[in-house]
Design a protein around this motif. Structure first.
Motif, PDB file in Angstrom:
ATOM      1  N   GLU A   2       1.446  20.503 -39.657  1.00  0.00           N
ATOM      2  CA  GLU A   2       2.579  19.936 -38.947  1.00  0.00           C
ATOM      3  C   GLU A   2       3.799  20.845 -39.094  1.00  0.00           C
ATOM      4  O   GLU A   2       3.816  21.766 -39.921  1.00  0.00           O
ATOM      5  CB  GLU A   2       2.870  18.532 -39.477  1.00  0.00           C
ATOM      6  CG  GLU A   2       1.754  17.552 -39.149  1.00  0.00           C
ATOM      7  CD  GLU A   2       1.988  16.175 -39.732  1.00  0.00           C
ATOM      8  OE1 GLU A   2       2.949  16.009 -40.531  1.00  0.00           O
ATOM      9  OE2 GLU A   2       1.213  15.262 -39.406  1.00  0.00           O
ATOM     10  N   GLN A   3       4.845  20.562 -38.338  1.00  0.00           N
ATOM     11  CA  GLN A   3       5.978  21.482 -38.261  1.00  0.00           C
ATOM     12  C   GLN A   3       6.561  21.839 -39.624  1.00  0.00           C
ATOM     13  O   GLN A   3       6.882  22.987 -39.892  1.00  0.00           O
ATOM     14  CB  GLN A   3       7.080  20.880 -37.387  1.00  0.00           C
ATOM     15  CG  GLN A   3       8.261  21.837 -37.187  1.00  0.00           C
ATOM     16  CD  GLN A   3       9.294  21.288 -36.230  1.00  0.00           C
ATOM     17  OE1 GLN A   3       9.259  20.106 -35.875  1.00  0.00           O
ATOM     18  NE2 GLN A   3      10.209  22.137 -35.804  1.00  0.00           N
ATOM     19  N   TRP A   4       6.699  20.840 -40.492  1.00  0.00           N
ATOM     20  CA  TRP A   4       7.296  21.093 -41.794  1.00  0.00           C
ATOM     21  C   TRP A   4       6.241  21.014 -42.908  1.00  0.00           C
ATOM     22  O   TRP A   4       6.557  20.679 -44.045  1.00  0.00           O
ATOM     23  CB  TRP A   4       8.429  20.110 -42.070  1.00  0.00           C
ATOM     24  CG  TRP A   4       9.415  20.003 -40.943  1.00  0.00           C
ATOM     25  CD1 TRP A   4       9.723  18.891 -40.231  1.00  0.00           C
ATOM     26  CD2 TRP A   4      10.220  21.054 -40.389  1.00  0.00           C
ATOM     27  NE1 TRP A   4      10.662  19.170 -39.262  1.00  0.00           N
ATOM     28  CE2 TRP A   4      10.986  20.493 -39.336  1.00  0.00           C
ATOM     29  CE3 TRP A   4      10.362  22.416 -40.663  1.00  0.00           C
ATOM     30  CZ2 TRP A   4      11.877  21.245 -38.573  1.00  0.00           C
ATOM     31  CZ3 TRP A   4      11.237  23.163 -39.896  1.00  0.00           C
ATOM     32  CH2 TRP A   4      11.984  22.585 -38.879  1.00  0.00           C
ATOM     33  N   GLY A   5       4.999  21.360 -42.573  1.00  0.00           N
ATOM     34  CA  GLY A   5       3.917  21.246 -43.543  1.00  0.00           C
ATOM     35  C   GLY A   5       4.140  22.054 -44.803  1.00  0.00           C
ATOM     36  O   GLY A   5       3.884  21.572 -45.913  1.00  0.00           O
ATOM     37  N   SER A   6       4.625  23.277 -44.656  1.00  0.00           N
ATOM     38  CA  SER A   6       4.831  24.106 -45.848  1.00  0.00           C
ATOM     39  C   SER A   6       5.913  23.535 -46.747  1.00  0.00           C
ATOM     40  O   SER A   6       5.839  23.635 -47.980  1.00  0.00           O
ATOM     41  CB  SER A   6       5.192  25.541 -45.446  1.00  0.00           C
ATOM     42  OG  SER A   6       6.423  25.589 -44.749  1.00  0.00           O
ATOM     43  N   GLY A  20      15.497  28.024 -41.134  1.00  0.00           N
ATOM     44  CA  GLY A  20      14.143  28.392 -40.731  1.00  0.00           C
ATOM     45  C   GLY A  20      14.071  29.800 -40.200  1.00  0.00           C
ATOM     46  O   GLY A  20      15.083  30.391 -39.795  1.00  0.00           O
ATOM     47  N   GLY A  21      12.855  30.357 -40.195  1.00  0.00           N
ATOM     48  CA  GLY A  21      12.639  31.703 -39.691  1.00  0.00           C
ATOM     49  C   GLY A  21      11.346  31.777 -38.902  1.00  0.00           C
ATOM     50  O   GLY A  21      10.782  30.761 -38.494  1.00  0.00           O
ATOM     51  N   GLU A  22      10.841  32.976 -38.692  1.00  0.00           N
ATOM     52  CA  GLU A  22       9.622  33.176 -37.922  1.00  0.00           C
ATOM     53  C   GLU A  22       8.391  32.803 -38.731  1.00  0.00           C
ATOM     54  O   GLU A  22       8.427  32.712 -39.960  1.00  0.00           O
ATOM     55  CB  GLU A  22       9.536  34.643 -37.477  1.00  0.00           C
ATOM     56  CG  GLU A  22      10.679  35.060 -36.588  1.00  0.00           C
ATOM     57  CD  GLU A  22      10.238  35.988 -35.473  1.00  0.00           C
ATOM     58  OE1 GLU A  22       9.045  36.297 -35.399  1.00  0.00           O
ATOM     59  OE2 GLU A  22      11.099  36.377 -34.686  1.00  0.00           O
ATOM     60  N   ALA A  23       7.263  32.583 -38.020  1.00  0.00           N
ATOM     61  CA  ALA A  23       5.979  32.259 -38.641  1.00  0.00           C
ATOM     62  C   ALA A  23       6.085  31.055 -39.563  1.00  0.00           C
ATOM     63  O   ALA A  23       5.451  30.996 -40.611  1.00  0.00           O
ATOM     64  CB  ALA A  23       5.430  33.470 -39.403  1.00  0.00           C
ATOM     65  N   GLY A  24       6.898  30.075 -39.147  1.00  0.00           N
ATOM     66  CA  GLY A  24       7.050  28.872 -39.949  1.00  0.00           C
ATOM     67  C   GLY A  24       7.769  29.087 -41.255  1.00  0.00           C
ATOM     68  O   GLY A  24       7.721  28.236 -42.155  1.00  0.00           O
ATOM     69  N   LEU A  25       8.468  30.208 -41.392  1.00  0.00           N
ATOM     70  CA  LEU A  25       9.131  30.537 -42.653  1.00  0.00           C
ATOM     71  C   LEU A  25      10.331  29.625 -42.881  1.00  0.00           C
ATOM     72  O   LEU A  25      11.133  29.379 -41.978  1.00  0.00           O
ATOM     73  CB  LEU A  25       9.577  31.998 -42.641  1.00  0.00           C
ATOM     74  CG  LEU A  25      10.093  32.584 -43.953  1.00  0.00           C
ATOM     75  CD1 LEU A  25       8.987  32.589 -45.004  1.00  0.00           C
ATOM     76  CD2 LEU A  25      10.598  34.009 -43.726  1.00  0.00           C
ATOM     77  N   LEU A  56       3.169  28.455 -44.659  1.00  0.00           N
ATOM     78  CA  LEU A  56       1.712  28.369 -44.678  1.00  0.00           C
ATOM     79  C   LEU A  56       1.114  29.135 -43.511  1.00  0.00           C
ATOM     80  O   LEU A  56      -0.090  29.072 -43.283  1.00  0.00           O
ATOM     81  CB  LEU A  56       1.265  26.900 -44.606  1.00  0.00           C
ATOM     82  CG  LEU A  56       1.637  26.007 -45.786  1.00  0.00           C
ATOM     83  CD1 LEU A  56       1.189  24.574 -45.523  1.00  0.00           C
ATOM     84  CD2 LEU A  56       1.030  26.513 -47.084  1.00  0.00           C
ATOM     85  N   SER A  57       1.978  29.856 -42.774  1.00  0.00           N
ATOM     86  CA  SER A  57       1.553  30.521 -41.543  1.00  0.00           C
ATOM     87  C   SER A  57       1.728  32.033 -41.597  1.00  0.00           C
ATOM     88  O   SER A  57       1.830  32.693 -40.561  1.00  0.00           O
ATOM     89  CB  SER A  57       2.354  29.962 -40.353  1.00  0.00           C
ATOM     90  OG  SER A  57       2.206  28.565 -40.262  1.00  0.00           O
ATOM     91  N   ALA A  58       1.742  32.596 -42.791  1.00  0.00           N
ATOM     92  CA  ALA A  58       1.847  34.050 -42.904  1.00  0.00           C
ATOM     93  C   ALA A  58       0.582  34.702 -42.384  1.00  0.00           C
ATOM     94  O   ALA A  58      -0.509  34.123 -42.481  1.00  0.00           O
ATOM     95  CB  ALA A  58       2.076  34.449 -44.361  1.00  0.00           C
TER      96      ALA A  58
END
Length: 294
Positions: free
Chosen positions: A165-169, A195-200, A219-221
Motif C-alpha cells: 500500500e502507499q505508506w506500507g514502508s 516523500g521521494g521517488e520509489a516510495g522513499l 520497500l520499493s528500492a
C-alpha cells in the motif's frame, strides 16, 4: 502460561510457532486462522489444536500472540484484552491511532501485560550495543537507512498486500527505525516527514535529549539498491548498529518469556502497548504530513 497464536502465514510459521514452542514457561496450546483448511495444516505441522472460532481459542489460553496484518491485529487484540488475555503483539500495534489508543485503554482497564515484538529490541547483541551507547553518552545525532525491495529474489513478503500500500514502508520498517533510534538517542519529541521517488520516505526527528536523527525508508528500492545502516555520532566518534546474528524465532522466544515475567510481576515491559502506541503516534504524524505533501 498457555499461549494461543493468531495467524498461519509465513511469519507465524518461521518465527512465532517455533519461538513460542522453545520459550521457557510457555505452552503453545492452539492456533486460529482465517482459513480452516490452512489452519488445520498449520496445527498439524506444529502439533497444536486448530480453532476456527476465535472466542473458543481465547477461552483456552492465558495469552495471545499475533502474526497478522496490523489492522487485523488491532481489533482482535482488543477482543482478547477485553477478556483479560495478555498480549504479544507484532509491530506496529495498529495502522490506526484511534485503535491503538483504544487498545492501551483496554489493557490498562483489564490490568493485562503486553509486549510489542520489535525484533531487534529482543536480540541480545543489540541490547548490549544499546547499553554500551547509554554508558558512553555524548551522542549528538543518528541515522537509520532501510532501503528494502519487496521484489528482490527470495523476499518472503513479496505477496504482502498491506506492505504494498502507499505508506506500507512507513508502517512496516518505520517502527524498527524509530524504536532503534529511540534506544540510541532517547525519546522522540518532534518528527517531520517528506516523500521521494520509489516510495522513499524521509523523516527528521528531534529527540528530547536535544539530539537529532534522520530516517530514510522504502520497500520499493531496485534490488541492486538495497541498503541498511543505523548509527549514531557524538563526542566519542561514531557507532554502527551491529549486523543481526540472532534468529527471529529466538528473539520471539525472549519476548514471550518477558511477557510471562511482566504478567507475573505486574510491572510494565519497556516495549509494552503504550510504547508501541507512541510509535504509532509518530507514524500517524508522518503519514499525515506525507499525505498533505509536506
Amino acid at each position: 502460561m498457555r499461549f494461543g497464536l493468531v495467524g498461519t502465514g509465513g511469519w507465524a510459521a518461521r518465527t512465532h510457532a517455533p519461538g513460542l514452542t522453545a520459550a521457557d514457561g510457555v505452552e503453545l496450546a492452539g492456533v486460529w486462522g482465517r482459513h480452516p483448511e490452512k489452519t488445520a495444516a498449520f496445527a498439524g505441522e506444529f502439533g497444536l489444536a486448530a480453532y476456527d472460532d476465535y472466542a473458543e481459542l481465547l477461552e483456552s489460553v492465558d495469552a495471545v500472540a499475533f502474526a497478522v496484518p496490523p489492522r487485523v491485529q488491532a481489533s482482535m487484540a482488543l477482543e482478547a484484552a477485553a477478556v483479560g488475555k495478555h498480549l504479544l503483539l507484532d509491530k506496529p500495534v495498529s495502522d490506526s491511532l484511534d485503535d491503538a489508543r483504544a487498545l492501551v485503554d483496554e489493557a490498562e482497564d483489564e490490568g493485562i501485560a503486553s509486549v510489542v515484538f520489535l525484533t531487534q529490541r529482543f536480540e541480545p547483541p543489540m541490547r548490549t550495543f544499546f547499553a554500551e551507547l547509554a554508558a558512553t553518552g555524548g551522542w549528538k545525532g543518528g541515522w537509520s537507512r532501510m532501503l528494502a525491495s519487496l521484489d528482490a529474489p527470495g523476499n518472503p513478503y513479496v505477496n504482502s498486500v498491506w506492505r504494498r500500500e502507499q505508506w506500507g514502508s512507513l508502517w512496516d520498517v518505520g517502527p524498527h527505525a524509530l524504536s532503534n533510534l529511540t534506544s540510541m538517542l532517547g525519546p522522540i519529541g518532534e518528527l517531520r516527514a517528506v516523500g521521494g521517488e520509489a516510495g522513499l520516505i524521509h523523516m527528521v526527528m528531534t529527540h528530547e535529549s536535544g539530539a537529532t536523527s534522520t530516517v530514510s525508508i522504502t520497500l520499493s528500492a531496485p534490488p541492486a539498491g538495497r541498503n541498511f545502516e543505523t548509527g549514531v555520532w557524538g563526542e566519542s566518534g561514531t557507532a554502527l548498529l551491529p549486523e543481526r546474528t540472532t534468529a527471529a524465532a529466538d528473539a520471539l522466544s525472549l519476548a514471550a518469556e518477558e511477557l510471562v515475567v511482566a504478567a507475573e510481576s505486574g510491572e510494565s515491559h519497556p516495549t509494552d502497548v503504550a510504547y508501541g502506541t507512541h510509535i504509532v503516534e509518530l507514524l500517524a504524524s508522518a503519514q499525515k504530513q506525507l499525505s498533505a505533501g509536506r
